[in-house]
Design an enzyme around this catalytic site. Structure first.
Site, PDB file in Angstrom:
ATOM      1  N   HIS A  17     -38.513  24.687  15.339  1.00 54.86           N
ATOM      2  CA  HIS A  17     -38.092  24.046  16.273  1.00 54.86           C
ATOM      3  C   HIS A  17     -37.823  22.635  15.880  1.00 54.86           C
ATOM      4  CE1 HIS A  17     -39.716  26.767  18.819  1.00 54.86           C
ATOM      5  NE2 HIS A  17     -40.102  27.245  18.172  1.00 54.86           N
ATOM      6  N   GLN A 223     -33.023  26.595   3.524  1.00 59.11           N
ATOM      7  CA  GLN A 223     -33.202  28.035   3.685  1.00 59.11           C
ATOM      8  C   GLN A 223     -31.316  27.255   3.841  1.00 59.11           C
ATOM      9  OE1 GLN A 223     -34.800  30.956   5.834  1.00 59.11           O
ATOM     10  NE2 GLN A 223     -33.357  30.670   7.607  1.00 59.11           N
ATOM     11  N   HIS A 238     -36.371  38.138  10.078  1.00 59.63           N
ATOM     12  CA  HIS A 238     -37.341  38.056  10.622  1.00 59.63           C
ATOM     13  C   HIS A 238     -36.316  38.210  11.695  1.00 59.63           C
ATOM     14  CE1 HIS A 238     -37.408  34.317  10.866  1.00 59.63           C
ATOM     15  NE2 HIS A 238     -38.094  33.840  11.581  1.00 59.63           N
ATOM     16  N   ASN A 242     -33.370  30.900  14.528  1.00 60.32           N
ATOM     17  CA  ASN A 242     -32.578  29.929  13.521  1.00 60.32           C
ATOM     18  C   ASN A 242     -32.087  30.287  12.866  1.00 60.32           C
ATOM     19  OD1 ASN A 242     -32.933  27.542  15.101  1.00 60.32           O
ATOM     20  ND2 ASN A 242     -35.442  26.726  14.322  1.00 60.32           N
ATOM     21  N   GLU A 246     -28.180  30.170  11.239  1.00 63.23           N
ATOM     22  CA  GLU A 246     -27.641  29.332  10.121  1.00 63.23           C
ATOM     23  C   GLU A 246     -26.799  31.065   9.552  1.00 63.23           C
ATOM     24  OE1 GLU A 246     -31.853  26.921   9.826  1.00 63.23           O
ATOM     25  OE2 GLU A 246     -31.481  28.605   8.539  1.00 63.23           O
ATOM     26  N   ASP A 262     -37.259  36.953  20.227  1.00 62.95           N
ATOM     27  CA  ASP A 262     -35.781  37.593  21.438  1.00 62.95           C
ATOM     28  C   ASP A 262     -35.776  38.331  19.733  1.00 62.95           C
ATOM     29  OD1 ASP A 262     -36.386  35.563  19.393  1.00 62.95           O
ATOM     30  OD2 ASP A 262     -34.894  34.426  19.709  1.00 62.95           O
ATOM     31  N   GLN A 263     -36.703  38.920  19.105  1.00 60.77           N
ATOM     32  CA  GLN A 263     -36.303  39.196  17.066  1.00 60.77           C
ATOM     33  C   GLN A 263     -35.043  40.187  17.382  1.00 60.77           C
ATOM     34  OE1 GLN A 263     -39.357  38.785  14.993  1.00 60.77           O
ATOM     35  NE2 GLN A 263     -39.591  36.371  15.219  1.00 60.77           N
TER      36      GLN A 263
END
Length: 346
Positions: A17, A223, A238, A242, A246, A262-263
């Site tokens: 975040h 990352q 997962h 973010n 990315e 939300d995954q």
């Protein structure tokens, strides 16, 4: 006369975040000369100050979170009392900070980026979150090793595996991932956090992973830098937002293993809407088996995955175009700043 707008930006105190919120803060200050006060808990605030250089018009403020400068819990009462006190004090502190800034002649627009939950102060300490903010400085030196390792790999051949800052997988799932990666025959870089290792103390990755140059296991990596490396050909993720954003910006197709929130929706978007990846199908135990992981890797990185790779690259171009000067995202943010600049001048 238009006055300089002052934005109060509040972030939940974990890496996933803080990073995008800081990126927004930096864009507002450098591109639009807006003043931003970035607010998070005291523990995260100290890390930000240590790891980020000073920028004009960017100031920081902290909400007390019950931890001292060494990261020790300094609260003496019960967790319940502490949570209630933090919740009230946090809300009051934010209101008083906004009022103080206004009283000193700086009009304030509050952007509530994400809510500071009462137990948020414990997250970095109890969940062992490794990140650029909460990871010790030696990690910067260690990163050289995985960069060298990636540099030695061929274009778009490496499988990057990471499941974010919070998710802890079952031992059986870890075993299936290990088996699938080894049997796939593809080089891989796997981020296996310290918290995950401690949660499953009897899980040991076979020595063949250490001895085989195809596989590298690390506790932390940058990352964004890894996804931008030309050797990365697939991201096993997962599907946190973010990570998905990315991957799109980097043009890297995904193999989704979503767990909650939300995954699942993000994984479906990648497979059915964006066409930039596949979702691993689970068995009766809710696990993605090794054979299914291999199938997804082949579908993304094999000959039949050309369309997926092409669409991932197309999304990368669209994303970059949106944030370039004159792009849709750039224009929208500019209108947002102009609107509030006019508002605070009245």
């Amino acid at each position: 006369m238009l006055l300089q707008p002052h934005f109060l930006l509040v972030s939940y105190p974990v890496q996933g975040h803080i990073n995008p919120a800081l990126q927004l803060a930096k864009r507002l200050t450098t591109s639009y000369a807006a003043h931003v006060t970035f607010v998070t808990t005291a523990t995260a605030h100290r890390r930000i100050i240590q790891n980020h250089p000073h920028l004009p018009f960017l100031t920081h403020a902290a909400i007390l979170d019950g931890y001292d400068e060494n990261g020790a819990n300094s609260a003496s009462d019960s967790p319940t009392k502490k949570m209630i006190r933090f919740s009230l004090a946090g809300s009051k502190s934010l209101l008083e900070l906004a009022r103080s800034l206004s009283d000193h002649g700086r009009p304030v627009t509050c952007i509530i980026y994400t809510l500071l939950l009462p137990w948020a102060a414990d997250v970095a300490h109890q969940l062992g979150i490794p990140s650029a903010l909460f990871w010790p400085q030696p990690a910067a030196a260690f990163s050289i090793f995985y960069h060298y390792w990636l540099d030695a790999k061929q274009l778009r051949t490496v499988v990057y595996v990471s499941f974010g800052s919070l998710l802890l997988l079952q031992k059986r799932q870890l075993e299936e991932i290990t088996k699938g990666l080894m049997e796939s025959g593809r080089p891989f870089l796997w981020v296996l956090r310290k918290a995950q290792r401690e949660a499953e103390k009897d899980f040991v990755i076979g020595t063949e992973v250490i001895e085989d140059e195809r596989g590298m296991v690390v506790e932390w990596c940058s990352q964004v830098e890894v996804l931008s490396h030309p050797s990365i050909g697939c991201f096993v993720t997962h599907c946190g937002w973010n990570s998905m954003a990315e991957s799109l910006f980097s043009g890297v197709p995904t193999v989704g293993m979503p767990q909650w929130s939300d995954q699942p929706m993000n994984a479906k978007m990648a497979e059915d809407v964006w066409g930039s990846g596949f979702r691993g199908r689970v068995n009766g135990e809710g696990l993605v088996e090794a054979e299914e992981l291999i199938r997804c890797l082949d579908a993304v990185m094999g000959e039949e995955g050309e369309g997926v790779r092409r669409r991932a690259e197309e999304w990368r171009e669209k994303a970059l175009e949106a944030v370039r000067e004159g792009g849709s995202s750039h224009r929208s943010l500019g209108r947002f700043v102009e609107e509030f600049s006019g508002h605070v001048s009245q």
